[in-house]
Design a protein around this motif. Structure first.
Motif, short mmCIF file in Angstrom:
data_model
loop_
_atom_site.label_atom_id
_atom_site.label_comp_id
_atom_site.label_asym_id
_atom_site.label_seq_id
_atom_site.Cartn_x
_atom_site.Cartn_y
_atom_site.Cartn_z
N LYS A 1 0.86 -1.19 0.00
CA LYS A 1 0.00 0.00 0.00
C LYS A 1 0.89 1.23 0.00
CE LYS A 1 -3.29 -2.43 2.96
NZ LYS A 1 -3.99 -2.41 4.24
N LEU A 2 1.88 1.25 0.88
CA LEU A 2 2.77 2.41 0.94
C LEU A 2 3.59 2.54 -0.34
CD1 LEU A 2 3.82 4.82 2.56
CD2 LEU A 2 5.56 3.31 3.54
N GLN A 3 4.02 1.40 -0.86
CA GLN A 3 4.80 1.42 -2.11
C GLN A 3 3.99 2.09 -3.23
OE1 GLN A 3 5.36 -2.24 -4.61
NE2 GLN A 3 7.46 -2.01 -3.90
N GLU A 4 2.72 1.70 -3.35
CA GLU A 4 1.89 2.27 -4.41
C GLU A 4 1.67 3.78 -4.18
OE1 GLU A 4 -1.81 0.20 -5.43
OE2 GLU A 4 -2.68 2.14 -5.93
N ILE A 5 1.38 4.13 -2.93
CA ILE A 5 1.15 5.56 -2.61
C ILE A 5 2.41 6.37 -2.91
CG2 ILE A 5 0.77 7.16 -0.68
CD1 ILE A 5 -0.98 4.86 0.59
N ASP A 6 3.55 5.85 -2.51
CA ASP A 6 4.80 6.59 -2.70
C ASP A 6 5.17 6.72 -4.18
OD1 ASP A 6 7.09 7.96 -1.77
OD2 ASP A 6 8.28 6.15 -2.06
N ARG A 7 4.94 5.65 -4.94
CA ARG A 7 5.27 5.71 -6.37
C ARG A 7 4.36 6.70 -7.09
NH1 ARG A 7 6.82 -0.62 -7.61
NH2 ARG A 7 8.83 -0.51 -6.55
N LYS A 8 3.13 6.80 -6.63
CA LYS A 8 2.15 7.69 -7.25
C LYS A 8 2.34 9.15 -6.84
CE LYS A 8 -2.79 6.89 -7.96
NZ LYS A 8 -3.84 5.99 -7.48
N PHE A 9 2.60 9.37 -5.56
CA PHE A 9 2.60 10.75 -5.04
C PHE A 9 3.97 11.25 -4.60
CE2 PHE A 9 -1.72 9.03 -4.12
CZ PHE A 9 -2.43 9.84 -5.00
N ARG A 10 5.01 10.40 -4.70
CA ARG A 10 6.37 10.82 -4.33
C ARG A 10 6.40 11.44 -2.93
NH1 ARG A 10 9.33 7.90 -6.78
NH2 ARG A 10 8.76 7.53 -8.90
N VAL A 11 6.10 10.65 -1.96
CA VAL A 11 5.96 11.16 -0.60
C VAL A 11 7.28 11.16 0.17
CG1 VAL A 11 4.59 10.90 1.49
CG2 VAL A 11 3.70 10.01 -0.61
N ILE A 12 8.09 10.12 -0.08
CA ILE A 12 9.33 9.96 0.70
C ILE A 12 10.54 10.24 -0.19
CG2 ILE A 12 10.66 8.38 2.18
CD1 ILE A 12 8.05 6.63 2.29
N GLY A 13 11.32 11.25 0.20
CA GLY A 13 12.53 11.59 -0.55
C GLY A 13 13.68 10.68 -0.18
N GLU A 14 14.71 10.64 -1.04
CA GLU A 14 15.75 9.62 -0.82
C GLU A 14 16.69 9.87 0.37
OE1 GLU A 14 18.67 11.01 -4.50
OE2 GLU A 14 17.26 9.34 -4.77
N THR A 15 16.61 11.08 0.96
CA THR A 15 17.41 11.30 2.18
C THR A 15 16.50 11.71 3.35
OG1 THR A 15 17.80 13.60 1.54
CG2 THR A 15 19.51 12.00 0.92
N ASP A 16 15.20 11.52 3.18
CA ASP A 16 14.25 11.98 4.20
C ASP A 16 14.43 11.30 5.55
OD1 ASP A 16 13.02 13.72 2.48
OD2 ASP A 16 11.06 12.72 2.49
N ASN A 17 14.28 12.10 6.59
CA ASN A 17 14.14 11.55 7.94
C ASN A 17 12.65 11.31 8.15
OD1 ASN A 17 16.91 11.85 8.57
ND2 ASN A 17 16.56 14.05 8.85
N VAL A 18 12.31 10.08 8.51
CA VAL A 18 10.90 9.67 8.53
C VAL A 18 10.45 9.25 9.92
CG1 VAL A 18 9.23 8.01 7.56
CG2 VAL A 18 11.08 8.88 6.12
N LEU A 19 9.27 9.75 10.31
CA LEU A 19 8.62 9.31 11.54
C LEU A 19 7.39 8.50 11.14
CD1 LEU A 19 8.05 9.42 14.66
CD2 LEU A 19 6.87 11.60 14.25
N GLU A 20 7.23 7.34 11.79
CA GLU A 20 6.15 6.43 11.41
C GLU A 20 5.33 6.03 12.63
OE1 GLU A 20 7.67 2.57 10.43
OE2 GLU A 20 5.86 2.00 9.35
N PHE A 21 4.03 6.15 12.52
CA PHE A 21 3.14 5.71 13.61
C PHE A 21 2.42 4.43 13.20
CE2 PHE A 21 3.25 10.37 14.21
CZ PHE A 21 3.64 10.42 15.54
N GLY A 22 2.25 3.51 14.14
CA GLY A 22 1.56 2.25 13.86
C GLY A 22 2.43 1.38 12.97
N ALA A 23 3.68 1.19 13.39
CA ALA A 23 4.69 0.57 12.53
C ALA A 23 4.70 -0.95 12.53
CB ALA A 23 6.08 1.06 12.98
N SER A 24 4.31 -1.56 13.64
CA SER A 24 4.46 -3.01 13.79
C SER A 24 3.47 -3.80 12.90
CB SER A 24 4.21 -3.35 15.27
OG SER A 24 4.44 -4.70 15.49
N PRO A 25 3.84 -4.89 12.28
CA PRO A 25 5.10 -5.63 12.42
C PRO A 25 6.28 -5.08 11.62
CG PRO A 25 3.66 -6.81 10.92
CD PRO A 25 2.86 -5.62 11.44
N GLY A 26 6.05 -4.11 10.71
CA GLY A 26 7.22 -3.49 10.08
C GLY A 26 7.28 -3.51 8.56
#
Ligand SMILES: C[S@@+](CC[C@H](N)C(=O)[O-])C[C@H]1O[C@@H](n2cnc3c(N)ncnc32)[C@H](O)[C@@H]1O
Length: 195
Positions: free
Chosen positions: A24-49
């Motif tokens: 799901k995240l892969q599709e969202i990111d490929r479509k909307f370019r959400v995560i940059g290649e050096t981004d510092n990322v905070l994630e909520f509800g991460a488990s199992p990973g």
């Protein structure tokens, strides 16, 4: 074949993702370019990973993952066990940011959700409350120009949620990835470019 073992489940097994949610995240990111290649990322509800593994595959930045449940360690991931609804959580995140030398995040993502009950109205309310708290925390920790992706089980309050928080961003999109289960009411709200 068990009902839950669908195409994405098998793909996740094959590609060693901890969950099918990674797609799901892969599709969202490929479509909307959400995560940059050096981004510092905070994630909520991460488990199992699963999402965390995807994030690691796209950024060389620092990744801080939060969940109320434990998560098996992943190399290069800083994990904080904490409840989004706890008033203590922002302080704990800031303290970890201090030790990691971070002042803000470039991107904040959330797949957090309590166990669904099957009652759409109740699931929507729980999701809305959780998301409202995540947005309150995120707005404060996200840098100008940063992006946010957040899952919501949609319902009556979704439009108000999107409008309210969308005011703080230059664009807002709502999407349902192909990997979301057919009868699920989940959507992902993509807020881009914090003003
Ligand atoms: C759908 S799972 C996340 C799956 C994950 N994105 C992945 O790809 O593996 C939802 C997660 O939200 C977490 N969660 C639910 N309520 C929470 C809360 N109040 N604070 C933090 N995490 C929470 C749950 O423990 C669960 O691990």
């Amino acid at each position: 074949m068990a009902k839950r073992e669908d195409h994405y489940y098998r793909l996740a097994k094959r590609e060693s993702f901890r969950s099918r949610a990674a797609y799901k995240l892969q599709e969202i990111d490929r479509k909307f370019r959400v995560i940059g290649e050096t981004d510092n990322v905070l994630e909520f509800g991460a488990s199992p990973g699963g999402w965390t593994q995807y994030v690691l595959s796209v950024t060389s930045g620092t990744v801080l993952s939060v969940d109320v449940s434990p998560m098996a360690p992943l190399e290069h991931v800083h994990f904080l066990k904490g409840d989004v609804m706890s008033p203590e959580l922002p302080k704990k995140i800031e303290s970890m940011m201090g030790s990691l030398g971070l002042k803000e995040f470039d991107c904040i993502i959330s797949d957090a959700m309590v166990h669904t009950s099957g009652d759409r109205s109740r699931d929507h309310s729980s999701s809305y409350l959780l998301d409202t708290r995540i947005m309150e925390i995120s707005l404060y920790l996200l840098k100008k120009g940063g992006n946010t992706v957040i899952k919501q089980f949609q319902g009556d309050l979704t439009k108000g949620f999107v409008d309210t928080w969308g005011k703080y961003f230059s664009s807002t999109r709502v999407t349902t990835p192909a990997a979301s289960r057919k009868h699920s009411s989940e959507i992902y709200v993509v807020f881009s470019g914090k003003l």
